[in-house]
Motif scaffolding. Sequence first.
Motif, PDB file in Angstrom:
ATOM      1  N   GLY A 195      91.039  51.279  10.481  1.00 61.49           N
ATOM      2  CA  GLY A 195      90.641  52.359  11.401  1.00 61.49           C
ATOM      3  C   GLY A 195      91.826  53.256  11.725  1.00 61.49           C
ATOM      4  O   GLY A 195      91.744  54.476  11.684  1.00 61.49           O
ATOM      5  N   LYS A 196      92.969  52.605  12.022  1.00 58.96           N
ATOM      6  CA  LYS A 196      94.181  53.369  12.365  1.00 58.96           C
ATOM      7  C   LYS A 196      94.641  54.195  11.175  1.00 58.96           C
ATOM      8  O   LYS A 196      95.048  55.348  11.315  1.00 58.96           O
ATOM      9  CB  LYS A 196      95.300  52.415  12.723  1.00 58.96           C
ATOM     10  CG  LYS A 196      95.333  52.024  14.160  1.00 58.96           C
ATOM     11  CD  LYS A 196      96.748  51.539  14.447  1.00 58.96           C
ATOM     12  CE  LYS A 196      96.854  50.429  15.359  1.00 58.96           C
ATOM     13  NZ  LYS A 196      96.004  49.482  15.746  1.00 58.96           N
ATOM     14  N   SER A 208      92.806  55.353   8.796  1.00 61.43           N
ATOM     15  CA  SER A 208      91.931  56.505   8.548  1.00 61.43           C
ATOM     16  C   SER A 208      92.144  57.590   9.603  1.00 61.43           C
ATOM     17  O   SER A 208      92.070  58.777   9.301  1.00 61.43           O
ATOM     18  CB  SER A 208      90.459  56.089   8.461  1.00 61.43           C
ATOM     19  OG  SER A 208      90.071  55.511   9.656  1.00 61.43           O
ATOM     20  N   GLU A 209      92.484  57.204  10.841  1.00 62.19           N
ATOM     21  CA  GLU A 209      92.843  58.211  11.864  1.00 62.19           C
ATOM     22  C   GLU A 209      94.040  59.021  11.385  1.00 62.19           C
ATOM     23  O   GLU A 209      94.049  60.248  11.432  1.00 62.19           O
ATOM     24  CB  GLU A 209      93.260  57.509  13.160  1.00 62.19           C
ATOM     25  CG  GLU A 209      92.147  57.297  14.140  1.00 62.19           C
ATOM     26  CD  GLU A 209      92.658  56.756  15.478  1.00 62.19           C
ATOM     27  OE1 GLU A 209      93.864  56.536  15.649  1.00 62.19           O
ATOM     28  OE2 GLU A 209      91.803  56.545  16.350  1.00 62.19           O
ATOM     29  N   VAL A 235      85.954  60.590  11.922  1.00 61.11           N
ATOM     30  CA  VAL A 235      86.717  59.416  12.360  1.00 61.11           C
ATOM     31  C   VAL A 235      86.506  59.191  13.857  1.00 61.11           C
ATOM     32  O   VAL A 235      86.337  58.061  14.315  1.00 61.11           O
ATOM     33  CB  VAL A 235      88.223  59.591  12.019  1.00 61.11           C
ATOM     34  CG1 VAL A 235      89.060  58.509  12.673  1.00 61.11           C
ATOM     35  CG2 VAL A 235      88.420  59.563  10.512  1.00 61.11           C
ATOM     36  N   TYR A 236      86.475  60.272  14.628  1.00 63.17           N
ATOM     37  CA  TYR A 236      86.225  60.146  16.072  1.00 63.17           C
ATOM     38  C   TYR A 236      84.867  59.483  16.314  1.00 63.17           C
ATOM     39  O   TYR A 236      84.734  58.577  17.116  1.00 63.17           O
ATOM     40  CB  TYR A 236      86.261  61.537  16.737  1.00 63.17           C
ATOM     41  CG  TYR A 236      86.068  61.478  18.231  1.00 63.17           C
ATOM     42  CD1 TYR A 236      87.155  61.298  19.085  1.00 63.17           C
ATOM     43  CD2 TYR A 236      84.798  61.586  18.804  1.00 63.17           C
ATOM     44  CE1 TYR A 236      86.989  61.222  20.458  1.00 63.17           C
ATOM     45  CE2 TYR A 236      84.621  61.509  20.176  1.00 63.17           C
ATOM     46  CZ  TYR A 236      85.719  61.334  20.998  1.00 63.17           C
ATOM     47  OH  TYR A 236      85.548  61.259  22.356  1.00 63.17           O
ATOM     48  N   ASP A 292      85.048  55.689  15.095  1.00 60.83           N
ATOM     49  CA  ASP A 292      85.997  54.804  15.773  1.00 60.83           C
ATOM     50  C   ASP A 292      85.865  54.785  17.286  1.00 60.83           C
ATOM     51  O   ASP A 292      86.114  53.769  17.930  1.00 60.83           O
ATOM     52  CB  ASP A 292      87.429  55.243  15.433  1.00 60.83           C
ATOM     53  CG  ASP A 292      87.958  54.471  14.249  1.00 60.83           C
ATOM     54  OD1 ASP A 292      87.152  53.779  13.619  1.00 60.83           O
ATOM     55  OD2 ASP A 292      89.169  54.569  13.980  1.00 60.83           O
TER      56      ASP A 292
END
Length: 445
Positions: free
Chosen positions: A122-123, A125-126, A168-169, A172
């Motif tokens: 996740g991080k 991809s952010e 992504v927002y 996540d």
Amino acid sequence: MFRLILPSIALLLIICSNRHSAVVSAIGFSIVGYIATDWLIPRVGQSFVKIGLYGKDQSKPGKPVIPESVGAVSATVYLLVMFLCIPFMFYKYMVTTTPGGGIRGASIEENGDLTGNLFPHGKLSEYLSSILCLESTSLLGIADDLFDLRWRHKFFLPAIGAIPLLIVYYVDFGATHVLVPTFVQPWVKMTNIDLGWMYYAYMVSMTIFCPNSINILAGINGLEVGQSIVLGILALINDALYLAMGPNASWESHRFSAVIILPFLGVSAALWKWNRWPAKVFVGDTYCYFAGMVFAVVGILGHFSKTMLLLFLPQIFNFVYSCPQLFNLVPCPRHRLPRFNDADWLLYPSRANLKDEPPKAFFKPILRVLHKLKLIDLEFEGDKIVSCTNMTLINLALVWFGPMREDKLCNLLLVLQFFIGIAAILTRHALGLLLFGHDNLWAIV
Ligand code: UD1
Ligand code: MG
């Protein structure tokens, strides 16, 4: 000797910190960004001029020609530095949790067993979506500097560049609600309102507003990059407050924000060195879009987009104040930067000619009111308005404080930006406590 000190510090920070703190290695990379940008700018400046990327410095005697769009160097170095950052940012997960060798979806536990995946995809991809968004924004800026795109074409393009960010927002975080102030809660009988798609529309507007607002608060040496540096420092102060006093839940997003902003400050500081008065280079639209998007990215993925907008109060004022000219109620000359007077080297407010191109009839009384309130300066021939000062914060500062040298004017605007930002951060947290009964910063105090 001094030339060796900075690179050594950078190397030390990057190598020693990669197991522990992403923020410390980001400080190292920000020094790398500074050194590389500062080294490149004087070496590539003339190549920009050769391919026609130059501009006339309107506020100097003889209007000398200097390289334009040099912000492209800062943006490129930033992106490369951010690529280099990736292995260091994720080093600790790679060595402690990822078995590698094609064994996907598994992690090594301390006793050596394989378990479920602990790598923070996740991080990653952010981080990657932020870089992607900044890359496409820089491309838009370069296209604008090369081809002078029309406003209607370039206005909505940042929103397309922001799509990866919003996805992504959504995946996540996905929060789209805003808190209802405690004193309103008994009336509406709810503690928060879900804005749904409107929250995404708000975030899209932010990706359009931030880049454009920096581009229109421009025209004096050092202002575009100076305001971006001040905004970066303010965002870092807000991050530091959360990292020092905020709840654990907010640490990740503010660490992310600091990691994005620190290298940005490095490349911007080097650009400032060459763009501050008397400028040797212009930053171009590339830098304005790129810088604005950095703030939109950290505001959105750092989950403090409303606080970020508060830091943009001077830009919001400049935009609202500019609206009569932007929407052609009053004529808008190609350049609204202040008028330079050769004789005393001072800047005076520039004016729009209303004699040949009168403003819309219904707007004339409003112009007179603005004049009475000292928000613009009108020039009359008898009762007829013949000119008005251009509606920018830069000109307004000259209307209020009188003619000024370019560097003094820039410093005044930067100091104003800083103190408004500090006041905004303090007010935001004090009001949060007052309106909502708690503030996410004081949650654990
Ligand atoms: C925006 C502003 C415009 C302002 C310009 C200055 C609006 C709607 N547009 O236009 O009013 O004049 O930025 O950047 O508000 N320049 C200097 N000194 C500087 C910086 C720029 O003389 O310190 C001049 C140079 O001639 C340079 C040019 O401004 O070549 C760059 O203008 P550009 O960025 O193309 O203008 P816009 O972003 O379209
Ligand atoms: Mg511009």
